[in-house]
Write a protein that holds these residues in place. Sequence first.
Motif, PDB file in Angstrom:
ATOM      1  N   THR A  53      -2.033  -6.700  -9.243  1.00  0.00           N
ATOM      2  CA  THR A  53      -2.792  -6.273  -8.499  1.00  0.00           C
ATOM      3  C   THR A  53      -2.743  -6.556  -7.526  1.00  0.00           C
ATOM      4  OG1 THR A  53      -3.961  -7.863 -10.685  1.00  0.00           O
ATOM      5  CG2 THR A  53      -5.163  -7.298  -8.187  1.00  0.00           C
ATOM      6  N   ASP A  54      -2.280  -6.745  -6.479  1.00  0.00           N
ATOM      7  CA  ASP A  54      -2.126  -6.049  -5.251  1.00  0.00           C
ATOM      8  C   ASP A  54      -1.548  -4.888  -5.090  1.00  0.00           C
ATOM      9  OD1 ASP A  54      -3.576  -8.602  -4.548  1.00  0.00           O
ATOM     10  OD2 ASP A  54      -1.504  -9.594  -4.003  1.00  0.00           O
ATOM     11  N   PHE A  55      -1.178  -4.273  -5.766  1.00  0.00           N
ATOM     12  CA  PHE A  55       0.544  -3.438  -5.990  1.00  0.00           C
ATOM     13  C   PHE A  55      -0.810  -1.848  -5.715  1.00  0.00           C
ATOM     14  CE2 PHE A  55       2.117  -0.106  -8.421  1.00  0.00           C
ATOM     15  CZ  PHE A  55       3.425   0.653  -7.295  1.00  0.00           C
ATOM     16  N   ILE A  56      -1.447  -1.956  -6.870  1.00  0.00           N
ATOM     17  CA  ILE A  56      -2.217  -1.328  -7.564  1.00  0.00           C
ATOM     18  C   ILE A  56      -3.532  -1.391  -6.664  1.00  0.00           C
ATOM     19  CG2 ILE A  56      -4.661  -0.701  -8.952  1.00  0.00           C
ATOM     20  CD1 ILE A  56      -1.409   0.185 -10.399  1.00  0.00           C
ATOM     21  N   ASN A  57      -4.374  -2.004  -6.095  1.00  0.00           N
ATOM     22  CA  ASN A  57      -5.077  -1.967  -4.611  1.00  0.00           C
ATOM     23  C   ASN A  57      -4.432  -1.781  -3.795  1.00  0.00           C
ATOM     24  OD1 ASN A  57      -7.624  -2.667  -4.429  1.00  0.00           O
ATOM     25  ND2 ASN A  57      -6.885  -5.339  -4.567  1.00  0.00           N
ATOM     26  N   CYS A  58      -3.156  -2.173  -3.192  1.00  0.00           N
ATOM     27  CA  CYS A  58      -2.405  -1.230  -2.277  1.00  0.00           C
ATOM     28  C   CYS A  58      -2.709  -0.206  -2.570  1.00  0.00           C
ATOM     29  CB  CYS A  58      -1.775  -1.830  -2.000  1.00  0.00           C
ATOM     30  SG  CYS A  58      -0.392  -1.188  -0.010  1.00  0.00           S
ATOM     31  N   ILE A  59      -2.548   0.803  -3.618  1.00  0.00           N
ATOM     32  CA  ILE A  59      -1.913   2.294  -3.735  1.00  0.00           C
ATOM     33  C   ILE A  59      -2.909   2.864  -3.061  1.00  0.00           C
ATOM     34  CG2 ILE A  59      -2.155   3.982  -5.674  1.00  0.00           C
ATOM     35  CD1 ILE A  59       0.785   1.843  -5.811  1.00  0.00           C
ATOM     36  N   CYS A  60      -4.441   2.069  -4.323  1.00  0.00           N
ATOM     37  CA  CYS A  60      -5.698   2.960  -4.215  1.00  0.00           C
ATOM     38  C   CYS A  60      -6.554   3.211  -3.529  1.00  0.00           C
ATOM     39  CB  CYS A  60      -6.836   2.327  -4.862  1.00  0.00           C
ATOM     40  SG  CYS A  60      -6.923   2.157  -7.706  1.00  0.00           S
ATOM     41  N   LYS A  61      -6.205   1.887  -2.108  1.00  0.00           N
ATOM     42  CA  LYS A  61      -6.444   1.901  -0.249  1.00  0.00           C
ATOM     43  C   LYS A  61      -5.851   2.598  -0.029  1.00  0.00           C
ATOM     44  CE  LYS A  61      -8.483  -2.637  -1.265  1.00  0.00           C
ATOM     45  NZ  LYS A  61      -9.191  -3.775  -0.159  1.00  0.00           N
ATOM     46  N   CYS A  62      -4.648   3.175   0.307  1.00  0.00           N
ATOM     47  CA  CYS A  62      -3.349   3.814   0.591  1.00  0.00           C
ATOM     48  C   CYS A  62      -3.915   5.095   0.267  1.00  0.00           C
ATOM     49  CB  CYS A  62      -2.204   3.344   0.766  1.00  0.00           C
ATOM     50  SG  CYS A  62      -1.985   1.852   1.253  1.00  0.00           S
ATOM     51  N   LEU A  63      -4.273   6.223  -0.760  1.00  0.00           N
ATOM     52  CA  LEU A  63      -4.719   7.105  -1.090  1.00  0.00           C
ATOM     53  C   LEU A  63      -5.705   8.239  -0.535  1.00  0.00           C
ATOM     54  CD1 LEU A  63      -4.041   6.874  -4.396  1.00  0.00           C
ATOM     55  CD2 LEU A  63      -2.635   8.252  -3.084  1.00  0.00           C
ATOM     56  N   GLU A  64      -5.564   9.039  -0.199  1.00  0.00           N
ATOM     57  CA  GLU A  64      -6.734   9.858   0.465  1.00  0.00           C
ATOM     58  C   GLU A  64      -7.970  10.329  -1.168  1.00  0.00           C
ATOM     59  OE1 GLU A  64      -6.111  12.763   3.091  1.00  0.00           O
ATOM     60  OE2 GLU A  64      -4.757  11.038   4.352  1.00  0.00           O
ATOM     61  N   CYS A  65      -7.591  10.779  -2.451  1.00  0.00           N
ATOM     62  CA  CYS A  65      -8.046  10.825  -3.594  1.00  0.00           C
ATOM     63  C   CYS A  65      -7.718   9.719  -4.281  1.00  0.00           C
ATOM     64  CB  CYS A  65      -7.261  12.010  -3.413  1.00  0.00           C
ATOM     65  SG  CYS A  65      -5.313  11.796  -4.565  1.00  0.00           S
ATOM     66  N   PRO A  66      -8.925   9.793  -5.479  1.00  0.00           N
ATOM     67  CA  PRO A  66      -9.133   8.667  -6.292  1.00  0.00           C
ATOM     68  C   PRO A  66      -7.803   8.530  -7.231  1.00  0.00           C
ATOM     69  CG  PRO A  66     -10.608  10.005  -6.123  1.00  0.00           C
ATOM     70  CD  PRO A  66      -9.896  10.874  -5.545  1.00  0.00           C
ATOM     71  N   LEU A  67      -6.891   7.385  -7.450  1.00  0.00           N
ATOM     72  CA  LEU A  67      -6.261   7.289  -8.793  1.00  0.00           C
ATOM     73  C   LEU A  67      -6.159   7.418 -10.035  1.00  0.00           C
ATOM     74  CD1 LEU A  67      -3.330   6.214  -8.821  1.00  0.00           C
ATOM     75  CD2 LEU A  67      -4.091   3.911  -9.105  1.00  0.00           C
ATOM     76  N   ILE A  68      -5.113   8.825 -10.245  1.00  0.00           N
ATOM     77  CA  ILE A  68      -6.058   8.519 -11.460  1.00  0.00           C
ATOM     78  C   ILE A  68      -4.597   7.664 -12.934  1.00  0.00           C
ATOM     79  CG2 ILE A  68      -6.050   9.887 -13.581  1.00  0.00           C
ATOM     80  CD1 ILE A  68      -7.571  11.772 -11.716  1.00  0.00           C
ATOM     81  N   TRP A  69      -5.175   6.813 -13.632  1.00  0.00           N
ATOM     82  CA  TRP A  69      -4.222   6.305 -14.472  1.00  0.00           C
ATOM     83  C   TRP A  69      -3.901   6.113 -15.899  1.00  0.00           C
ATOM     84  CZ3 TRP A  69      -3.530   0.223 -14.299  1.00  0.00           C
ATOM     85  CH2 TRP A  69      -2.817  -0.419 -14.406  1.00  0.00           C
ATOM     86  N   PHE A  70      -3.441   7.338 -16.356  1.00  0.00           N
ATOM     87  CA  PHE A  70      -2.995   7.151 -18.066  1.00  0.00           C
ATOM     88  C   PHE A  70      -2.742   6.266 -18.439  1.00  0.00           C
ATOM     89  CE2 PHE A  70      -1.928   9.713 -21.039  1.00  0.00           C
ATOM     90  CZ  PHE A  70      -3.401   9.215 -22.491  1.00  0.00           C
ATOM     91  N   LEU A  71      -2.857   5.749 -19.265  1.00  0.00           N
ATOM     92  CA  LEU A  71      -1.579   5.066 -20.049  1.00  0.00           C
ATOM     93  C   LEU A  71      -2.069   5.080 -21.540  1.00  0.00           C
ATOM     94  CD1 LEU A  71      -1.740   1.733 -19.028  1.00  0.00           C
ATOM     95  CD2 LEU A  71      -0.306   2.895 -18.563  1.00  0.00           C
TER      96      LEU A  71
END
Length: 81
Positions: free
Chosen positions: A27-45
């Motif tokens: 959760t911390d990892f995904i949170n960090c990615i989302c806060k560092c990106l300048e555009c939204p993260l699109i996560w497809f599973l």
Amino acid sequence: FKTFDPANSSDPATVATSMNEVKEAFTDFINCICKCLECPLIWFLDDLQWSDETSLDLLKDVLSNIDLDNMLFIGAYRCNE
């Protein structure tokens, strides 16, 4: 980095603690990615019909995190498999 194999542990408390640590770290990892990106993260599973209960529980914990405001999750599954 410590490793843990739940299949070789007979102590349920140890397994639960380790799983909680994995959930928190992911959760911390995904949170960090989302806060560092300048555009939204699109996560497809894809193929979620093959997910085990533990993986779905992890996914539920990550997606229920209210701090993730820069992510779009798309999940796909086949109901006939």
